[in-house]
Design an enzyme around this catalytic site. Structure first.
Site, mmCIF file in Angstrom:
data_model
loop_
_atom_site.group_PDB
_atom_site.id
_atom_site.type_symbol
_atom_site.label_atom_id
_atom_site.label_comp_id
_atom_site.label_asym_id
_atom_site.label_seq_id
_atom_site.Cartn_x
_atom_site.Cartn_y
_atom_site.Cartn_z
ATOM 1 N N TYR A 1 -12.763 -3.842 11.281
ATOM 2 C CA TYR A 1 -11.335 -3.594 11.095
ATOM 3 C C TYR A 1 -10.629 -3.576 12.547
ATOM 4 O O TYR A 1 -9.319 -3.902 11.904
ATOM 5 C CB TYR A 1 -11.471 -2.144 10.691
ATOM 6 N N ILE B 1 -4.994 10.078 11.464
ATOM 7 C CA ILE B 1 -3.967 10.568 10.643
ATOM 8 C C ILE B 1 -4.776 10.917 8.920
ATOM 9 O O ILE B 1 -5.716 10.356 8.608
ATOM 10 C CB ILE B 1 -2.851 9.579 10.078
ATOM 11 N N SER C 1 1.245 3.452 -2.707
ATOM 12 C CA SER C 1 0.677 4.225 -3.759
ATOM 13 C C SER C 1 -0.094 5.799 -2.960
ATOM 14 O O SER C 1 0.169 6.645 -3.301
ATOM 15 C CB SER C 1 -0.324 3.639 -4.358
ATOM 16 N N GLY D 1 1.103 -0.994 0.051
ATOM 17 C CA GLY D 1 -0.097 0.035 0.139
ATOM 18 C C GLY D 1 0.777 1.289 0.139
ATOM 19 O O GLY D 1 0.489 2.163 1.064
ATOM 20 N N VAL E 1 -2.855 -7.730 -1.907
ATOM 21 C CA VAL E 1 -2.730 -7.990 -0.395
ATOM 22 C C VAL E 1 -3.631 -9.336 -0.110
ATOM 23 O O VAL E 1 -3.361 -10.213 0.561
ATOM 24 C CB VAL E 1 -1.766 -7.667 0.586
ATOM 25 N N LYS F 1 -7.386 -5.634 12.532
ATOM 26 C CA LYS F 1 -6.150 -4.975 13.135
ATOM 27 C C LYS F 1 -5.670 -5.385 14.868
ATOM 28 O O LYS F 1 -4.113 -5.386 14.931
ATOM 29 C CB LYS F 1 -5.909 -3.642 13.893
HETATM 30 P P1 NAP Z 1 -4.914 5.164 2.155
HETATM 31 O O1 NAP Z 1 -4.864 6.392 2.052
HETATM 32 O O2 NAP Z 1 -6.838 4.889 1.436
HETATM 33 O O3 NAP Z 1 -4.492 3.940 1.285
HETATM 34 C C1 NAP Z 1 -3.876 2.821 1.173
HETATM 35 C C2 NAP Z 1 -2.893 2.752 0.386
HETATM 36 O O4 NAP Z 1 -3.332 0.534 0.503
HETATM 37 C C3 NAP Z 1 -3.524 2.836 -0.875
HETATM 38 O O5 NAP Z 1 -2.458 2.726 -1.533
HETATM 39 C C4 NAP Z 1 -4.181 1.121 -1.551
HETATM 40 O O6 NAP Z 1 -3.285 0.804 -2.972
HETATM 41 C C5 NAP Z 1 -3.195 0.119 -0.375
HETATM 42 N N1 NAP Z 1 -4.219 -1.175 -0.902
HETATM 43 C C6 NAP Z 1 -5.192 -0.900 -0.216
HETATM 44 N N2 NAP Z 1 -5.969 -2.445 -0.388
HETATM 45 C C7 NAP Z 1 -5.056 -2.867 -0.586
HETATM 46 C C8 NAP Z 1 -5.009 -4.521 -1.519
HETATM 47 N N3 NAP Z 1 -5.832 -5.260 -1.195
HETATM 48 N N4 NAP Z 1 -3.846 -5.003 -1.876
HETATM 49 C C9 NAP Z 1 -2.488 -3.987 -1.553
HETATM 50 N N5 NAP Z 1 -2.516 -2.540 -1.717
HETATM 51 C C10 NAP Z 1 -3.715 -1.971 -1.088
HETATM 52 O O7 NAP Z 1 -4.568 4.550 3.548
HETATM 53 P P2 NAP Z 1 -4.068 5.245 4.838
HETATM 54 O O8 NAP Z 1 -5.041 6.143 5.636
HETATM 55 O O9 NAP Z 1 -2.752 5.972 4.038
HETATM 56 O O10 NAP Z 1 -3.455 3.685 5.570
HETATM 57 C C11 NAP Z 1 -2.629 2.993 5.285
HETATM 58 C C12 NAP Z 1 -2.821 2.090 6.794
HETATM 59 O O11 NAP Z 1 -2.858 2.408 7.608
HETATM 60 C C13 NAP Z 1 -3.688 1.205 6.263
HETATM 61 O O12 NAP Z 1 -3.468 -0.095 6.904
HETATM 62 C C14 NAP Z 1 -4.733 1.543 7.173
HETATM 63 O O13 NAP Z 1 -5.733 0.530 7.948
HETATM 64 C C15 NAP Z 1 -3.635 2.297 8.909
HETATM 65 N N6 NAP Z 1 -4.323 3.221 9.304
HETATM 66 C C16 NAP Z 1 -4.885 4.861 8.884
HETATM 67 C C17 NAP Z 1 -5.039 5.635 10.246
HETATM 68 C C18 NAP Z 1 -5.416 7.048 9.505
HETATM 69 O O14 NAP Z 1 -6.094 7.710 10.107
HETATM 70 N N7 NAP Z 1 -5.604 7.611 8.391
HETATM 71 C C19 NAP Z 1 -5.249 5.385 11.170
HETATM 72 C C20 NAP Z 1 -4.157 4.168 11.592
HETATM 73 C C21 NAP Z 1 -4.582 3.042 10.805
HETATM 74 P P3 NAP Z 1 -4.798 2.140 -3.934
HETATM 75 O O15 NAP Z 1 -4.222 3.006 -4.205
HETATM 76 O O16 NAP Z 1 -3.802 0.883 -5.439
HETATM 77 O O17 NAP Z 1 -5.594 1.423 -3.676
#
Ligand code: NAP
Length: 242
Positions: free
Chosen positions: A153, A186, A10, A8, A60, A157
């Site tokens: 979720y 975030i 990107s 992930g 994944v 986690k």
């Molecule tokens: P995001 O901006 O929605 O980005 C998600 C990323 O995961 C993208 O690069 C997406 O690829 C990739 N992805 C999703 N499903 C996938 C799959 N099946 N196979 C491969 N890649 C996949 O999310 P984010 O906020 O950066 O979150 C990143 C991590 O942090 C996640 O595990 C999330 O649960 C965790 N997290 C986030 C927050 C928050 O507040 N943002 C808080 C706690 C935990 P594409 O671009 O190709 O779709």
């Protein structure tokens, strides 16, 4: 070649982690699911900062896809051990549990929990032979305290947190550390539908965090100097959970 794999990579937190690891000297494998344009943007940012890497597209949530693409990369690069693995790919699909559909449960569990398992198992072999490795799993505040509307979720986690602690005990002797980073709120695409003005009142530092702030914690755990830290969950949440 010192190589790091970020699932992930990107967008959002994953993109910041890719840039951080490249700055630490790693050749970065930027995994993504479908968003080629954003993945290319991550790679450009890595290169603009003097780093290098390549894109590795696989889902994944699809174990055969992982085996074929990641397994293929590993087989074709026998001398390029993946030293650092960041299991970051994740999705949310919220609903109160009484109304949660089978697909909502399955998709979230497959992406975060099963994705962690199938990717990590493939990468472990090389790390064990190399007797060095850093595995960092991006989990969530939701996996520590549970949040309403996120049974899928939170379960995914929390499952990864349990596996982090198990694996840390299995591979410590091989020079491999396994830790988790648990972000709070975030600013990324994942949280764009949330009302920061309203929610920030609950957060001691009074704001959402940035992806770079999470990447900083990941970079610390990925460093050689963090060798005596394993099986831990490091919260990056502005003091929201304690
Ligand atoms: P995001 O901006 O929605 O980005 C998600 C990323 O995961 C993208 O690069 C997406 O690829 C990739 N992805 C999703 N499903 C996938 C799959 N099946 N196979 C491969 N890649 C996949 O999310 P984010 O906020 O950066 O979150 C990143 C991590 O942090 C996640 O595990 C999330 O649960 C965790 N997290 C986030 C927050 C928050 O507040 N943002 C808080 C706690 C935990 P594409 O671009 O190709 O779709």
């Amino acid at each position: 070649m010192k190589t790091a794999l970020v699932t992930g990579g990107s967008r959002g937190i994953g993109r910041s982690i890719c840039i951080k690891l490249a700055a630490m000297g790693y050749y970065v494998l930027v995994n993504y699911k479908s968003n080629l344009q954003e993945a290319e943007a991550t790679l450009s940012l890595i290169k603009e900062n003097g780093g290098d890497g390549e894109l590795l597209q696989f889902d994944v949530a699809q174990r055969d896809d992982i085996k074929q693409v990641l397994g293929g990369w590993i087989t074709g690069h026998a001398d390029d051990i993946i030293e650092v693995l960041i299991n970051n790919a994740g999705i949310k699909d919220d609903s109160l549990m009484a109304w949660m559909k089978d697909e909502q449960w399955d998709n979230v569990i497959k992406t975060s929990l099963e994705g962690f398992f199938f990717v990590t198992r493939l990468v472990l072999d090389g790390m064990m032979m190399n007797r060095y490795g850093r595995i960092i799993n991006v989990v969530s505040l939701s996996g520590l305290k549970g949040l309403p509307g996120q049974a899928n979720y939170s379960a995914a986690k929390a499952g990864v947190i349990g596996a982090t602690k198990s694996l840390a005990q299995e591979v410590g002797r091989s020079g491999i550390t396994v830790n988790a980073v648990a972000p709070g709120f975030i600013k990324t695409d994942m949280t764009e539908d949330l009302d920061e003005k309203e929610l920030k009142r609950m957060i001691p530092v009074n704001r959402f965090g940035s992806a770079d702030e999470v990447a900083y914690a990941v970079g610390f755990l990925a460093s050689k100097d963090a060798a005596y830290i394993t099986g831990q969950v490091l919260s990056v949440n502005g003091g929201l959970y304690s």
